[in-house]
Design a protein around this motif. Structure first.
Motif, PDB file in Angstrom:
ATOM      1  N   ARG A  60       0.827  -1.203   0.000  1.00  0.00           N
ATOM      2  CA  ARG A  60       0.000   0.000   0.000  1.00  0.00           C
ATOM      3  C   ARG A  60       0.862   1.254   0.000  1.00  0.00           C
ATOM      4  N   ARG A  61       1.944   1.231   0.789  1.00  0.00           N
ATOM      5  CA  ARG A  61       2.832   2.387   0.804  1.00  0.00           C
ATOM      6  C   ARG A  61       3.503   2.569  -0.549  1.00  0.00           C
ATOM      7  N   ALA A  62       3.902   1.469  -1.155  1.00  0.00           N
ATOM      8  CA  ALA A  62       4.512   1.542  -2.482  1.00  0.00           C
ATOM      9  C   ALA A  62       3.518   2.074  -3.505  1.00  0.00           C
ATOM     10  N   GLN A  63       2.238   1.715  -3.346  1.00  0.00           N
ATOM     11  CA  GLN A  63       1.216   2.173  -4.277  1.00  0.00           C
ATOM     12  C   GLN A  63       1.030   3.683  -4.164  1.00  0.00           C
ATOM     13  N   LEU A  64       1.064   4.196  -2.918  1.00  0.00           N
ATOM     14  CA  LEU A  64       0.942   5.640  -2.736  1.00  0.00           C
ATOM     15  C   LEU A  64       2.093   6.377  -3.409  1.00  0.00           C
ATOM     16  N   GLU A  65       3.290   5.803  -3.275  1.00  0.00           N
ATOM     17  CA  GLU A  65       4.442   6.445  -3.921  1.00  0.00           C
ATOM     18  C   GLU A  65       4.301   6.412  -5.437  1.00  0.00           C
ATOM     19  N   GLU A  66       3.791   5.328  -5.967  1.00  0.00           N
ATOM     20  CA  GLU A  66       3.596   5.226  -7.414  1.00  0.00           C
ATOM     21  C   GLU A  66       2.542   6.232  -7.887  1.00  0.00           C
ATOM     22  N   ASP A  67       1.476   6.417  -7.101  1.00  0.00           N
ATOM     23  CA  ASP A  67       0.441   7.377  -7.488  1.00  0.00           C
ATOM     24  C   ASP A  67       0.988   8.797  -7.504  1.00  0.00           C
ATOM     25  N   ARG A  68       1.837   9.161  -6.533  1.00  0.00           N
ATOM     26  CA  ARG A  68       2.425  10.498  -6.488  1.00  0.00           C
ATOM     27  C   ARG A  68       3.343  10.731  -7.684  1.00  0.00           C
ATOM     28  N   THR A  69       4.089   9.733  -8.074  1.00  0.00           N
ATOM     29  CA  THR A  69       4.972   9.845  -9.236  1.00  0.00           C
ATOM     30  C   THR A  69       4.167  10.059 -10.509  1.00  0.00           C
ATOM     31  N   ALA A  70       3.063   9.331 -10.645  1.00  0.00           N
ATOM     32  CA  ALA A  70       2.226   9.489 -11.840  1.00  0.00           C
ATOM     33  C   ALA A  70       1.656  10.907 -11.921  1.00  0.00           C
ATOM     34  N   LEU A  71       1.276  11.481 -10.743  1.00  0.00           N
ATOM     35  CA  LEU A  71       0.755  12.846 -10.726  1.00  0.00           C
ATOM     36  C   LEU A  71       1.824  13.842 -11.155  1.00  0.00           C
ATOM     37  N   ASN A  72       3.051  13.680 -10.652  1.00  0.00           N
ATOM     38  CA  ASN A  72       4.151  14.572 -11.035  1.00  0.00           C
ATOM     39  C   ASN A  72       4.428  14.514 -12.531  1.00  0.00           C
ATOM     40  N   VAL A  73       4.372  13.302 -13.101  1.00  0.00           N
ATOM     41  CA  VAL A  73       4.600  13.171 -14.547  1.00  0.00           C
ATOM     42  C   VAL A  73       3.506  13.893 -15.330  1.00  0.00           C
ATOM     43  N   ALA A  74       2.234  13.764 -14.859  1.00  0.00           N
ATOM     44  CA  ALA A  74       1.124  14.447 -15.555  1.00  0.00           C
ATOM     45  C   ALA A  74       1.293  15.965 -15.500  1.00  0.00           C
ATOM     46  N   LEU A  75       1.741  16.497 -14.343  1.00  0.00           N
ATOM     47  CA  LEU A  75       1.975  17.936 -14.226  1.00  0.00           C
ATOM     48  C   LEU A  75       3.110  18.388 -15.134  1.00  0.00           C
ATOM     49  N   TYR A  76       4.145  17.566 -15.262  1.00  0.00           N
ATOM     50  CA  TYR A  76       5.266  17.911 -16.156  1.00  0.00           C
ATOM     51  C   TYR A  76       4.790  17.998 -17.593  1.00  0.00           C
ATOM     52  N   GLN A  77       3.986  17.024 -18.009  1.00  0.00           N
ATOM     53  CA  GLN A  77       3.494  17.022 -19.387  1.00  0.00           C
ATOM     54  C   GLN A  77       2.589  18.227 -19.655  1.00  0.00           C
ATOM     55  N   GLU A  78       1.770  18.585 -18.631  1.00  0.00           N
ATOM     56  CA  GLU A  78       0.900  19.765 -18.795  1.00  0.00           C
ATOM     57  C   GLU A  78       1.726  21.040 -18.906  1.00  0.00           C
ATOM     58  N   ARG A  79       2.809  21.141 -18.134  1.00  0.00           N
ATOM     59  CA  ARG A  79       3.683  22.323 -18.194  1.00  0.00           C
ATOM     60  C   ARG A  79       4.359  22.444 -19.546  1.00  0.00           C
ATOM     61  N   VAL A  80       4.831  21.299 -20.062  1.00  0.00           N
ATOM     62  CA  VAL A  80       5.488  21.316 -21.386  1.00  0.00           C
ATOM     63  C   VAL A  80       4.493  21.737 -22.459  1.00  0.00           C
ATOM     64  N   ALA A  81       3.239  21.262 -22.342  1.00  0.00           N
ATOM     65  CA  ALA A  81       2.223  21.635 -23.339  1.00  0.00           C
ATOM     66  C   ALA A  81       1.947  23.136 -23.299  1.00  0.00           C
ATOM     67  N   GLU A  82       1.916  23.760 -22.122  1.00  0.00           N
ATOM     68  CA  GLU A  82       1.700  25.211 -22.010  1.00  0.00           C
ATOM     69  C   GLU A  82       2.832  25.982 -22.669  1.00  0.00           C
ATOM     70  N   LEU A  83       4.076  25.474 -22.435  1.00  0.00           N
ATOM     71  CA  LEU A  83       5.231  26.154 -23.036  1.00  0.00           C
ATOM     72  C   LEU A  83       5.168  26.107 -24.559  1.00  0.00           C
ATOM     73  N   GLN A  84       4.732  24.963 -25.092  1.00  0.00           N
ATOM     74  CA  GLN A  84       4.624  24.844 -26.546  1.00  0.00           C
ATOM     75  C   GLN A  84       3.565  25.787 -27.094  1.00  0.00           C
ATOM     76  N   THR A  85       2.454  25.921 -26.381  1.00  0.00           N
ATOM     77  CA  THR A  85       1.394  26.838 -26.834  1.00  0.00           C
ATOM     78  C   THR A  85       1.897  28.278 -26.854  1.00  0.00           C
ATOM     79  N   GLN A  86       2.641  28.686 -25.816  1.00  0.00           N
ATOM     80  CA  GLN A  86       3.171  30.050 -25.742  1.00  0.00           C
ATOM     81  C   GLN A  86       4.190  30.300 -26.842  1.00  0.00           C
ATOM     82  N   GLN A  87       4.975  29.221 -27.185  1.00  0.00           N
ATOM     83  CA  GLN A  87       5.955  29.396 -28.270  1.00  0.00           C
ATOM     84  C   GLN A  87       5.250  29.596 -29.599  1.00  0.00           C
ATOM     85  N   GLU A  88       4.159  28.839 -29.823  1.00  0.00           N
ATOM     86  CA  GLU A  88       3.421  28.967 -31.081  1.00  0.00           C
ATOM     87  C   GLU A  88       2.759  30.341 -31.208  1.00  0.00           C
ATOM     88  N   GLU A  89       2.348  30.913 -30.063  1.00  0.00           N
ATOM     89  CA  GLU A  89       1.720  32.226 -30.092  1.00  0.00           C
ATOM     90  C   GLU A  89       2.746  33.349 -30.182  1.00  0.00           C
TER      91      GLU A  89
END
Length: 400
Positions: free
Chosen positions: A27-56
């Protein structure tokens, strides 16, 4: 039993710990895995925002690379120290299911194959019963726990007889005979219980049991006493006297039941005389053979023997088996000595002095303590086993 169940509970907790600890860790390992997945999703969202700003046209290429690098550093910082995810082959439900099944199966197997009832009985029998009823309950539980124990059945049958439950006792003694074999004592107890269970009515079954018991052992006391009771109840007073006299011969002088037995013989005698009958004299028992012999050592041998050397004195048949019929053992230090050899000293019940008309007396000195071989010997002339005159036997010859 409380200490037993406490120990079993502690062992069960230890067993469950091997199952539940890995579940908690997962269960503890699962919580750590869930937190890592959230961090990866936030990273991908940040990269997508940067790409949008570059295109504009808001960000140029250098600013885009700097923003992407900054997001990557934040992701690495958040996931630092997180172990690589492990794949469970059993799955989450399996350990929890095992944690439930282990104690249930363990308890079921113990109740089926275990011996908690026998442990409890052992503890109960370690304490004296407070009443006969309590003793009976214990024996009944012992028989239920150990149905193949002839000893438990025997004592239960005897207890039933003391409680005036002859029908139950007869059934128990029958089971005892089936387990332990048709021993005379058991047959006598079974016959006695059956007689009283039938309302003191003599039956062919009771007769067969007593006949079988006395055929195997003519001195079986329960059968003799029972036959005397049955004869007395049937007004066959002479038979009762004969059976009770035979029983009286088997009882030791200090036995308290001799008084009651003698009283029964007296009452049977009175009734026999009152009915006009006469009491037949008891048969005179044949006296067994008894030889009295004085054993001494020849004068010229006294310096050649040692005080601790064994001296075997025995009588053997002049025509018959070579084995001694009766024997006594002394030492050289006991000589001269007078001993008696009789039927009571028989080496085997079927080989008695009185069974052989002529015997020879022998005395042997054996330093090794062997009755069949020694250094010196003395022999008598053949004599009748019924001889009553004292005999003299001198050890004077080498044993060859």
């Amino acid at each position: 039993m409380i200490d037993f169940w406490l120990a079993a509970g502690l062992l069960l907790l230890v067993a469950l710990s091997f199952l539940l600890i890995p579940v908690l860790r997962s269960r503890r390992a699962q919580l750590e895995e869930d937190r890592t997945a959230l961090n990866v999703a936030l990273y991908q969202e940040r990269v997508a925002e940067l790409q949008t700003q570059q295109e504009e046209g808001v960000l140029d290429a250098a600013q885009m690379d700097a923003g992407r690098a900054e997001a990557a550093r934040e992701l690495l910082a958040d996931t630092e120290g997180v172990a690589a995810p492990r794949v469970s082959r059993l799955g989450k439900p399996a350990p929890l299911l095992a944690a439930i099944l282990v104690p249930v199966l363990g308890l079921g197997l113990y109740l089926h194959f275990g011996a908690s009832d026998k442990v409890e009985l052992t503890r109960e029998f370690a304490q004296a019963p407070q009443s006969m009823e309590e003793m009976t309950r214990r024996l009944e539980r012992a028989v239920a726990a150990q149905p193949d124990s002839a000893e438990a059945l025997y004592f239960l049958g005897r207890t039933y007889m003391t409680q005036d439950r002859p029908a139950d006792a007869a059934k128990v003694f029958e089971r005892t005979v089936n387990l332990a074999g048709r021993q005379p004592e058991l047959l006598g107890q079974w016959a006695q219980a059956q007689y009283f269970a039938d309302g003191k009515q003599w039956s062919d079954k009771t007769q067969a049991l007593t006949d079988e018991a006395l055929k195997a052992d003519p001195k079986e006391v329960t059968s003799l006493g029972l036959l005397g009771i049955a004869a007395f109840e049937g007004q066959r007073y002479q038979e009762a006297i004969d059976y009770w006299n035979r029983l009286l011969e088997q009882l030791p002088p200090e036995d308290q039941s001799r008084i009651a037995l003698q009283g029964g013989i007296a009452r049977a005698t009175e009734k026999l005389l009152a009915s006009g009958g006469k009491v037949a004299p008891a048969p005179v028992a044949k006296a067994g053979a008894l030889l009295k012999v004085q054993v001494d050592l020849a004068a010229d041998l006294k310096a050649k023997v040692q005080p601790g050397d064994s001296v075997f004195i025995f009588a053997r048949a002049t025509s018959g088996p070579p084995a001694p019929l009766a024997a006594k053992r002394l030492t050289v230090a006991d000589l001269p000595a007078t001993v008696e050899l009789g039927d009571a000293d028989a080496m085997m019940p079927q080989l008695k002095l009185s069974n052989f008309p002529e015997v020879q007396l022998v005395a042997r000195i054996s330093r090794a303590g062997k009755p069949t071989a020694g250094e010196w010997i003395g022999r008598s002339q053949p004599l009748a086993s019924s001889t009553t005159a004292p005999q003299t036997l001198t050890i004077d010859s080498p044993d060859k």
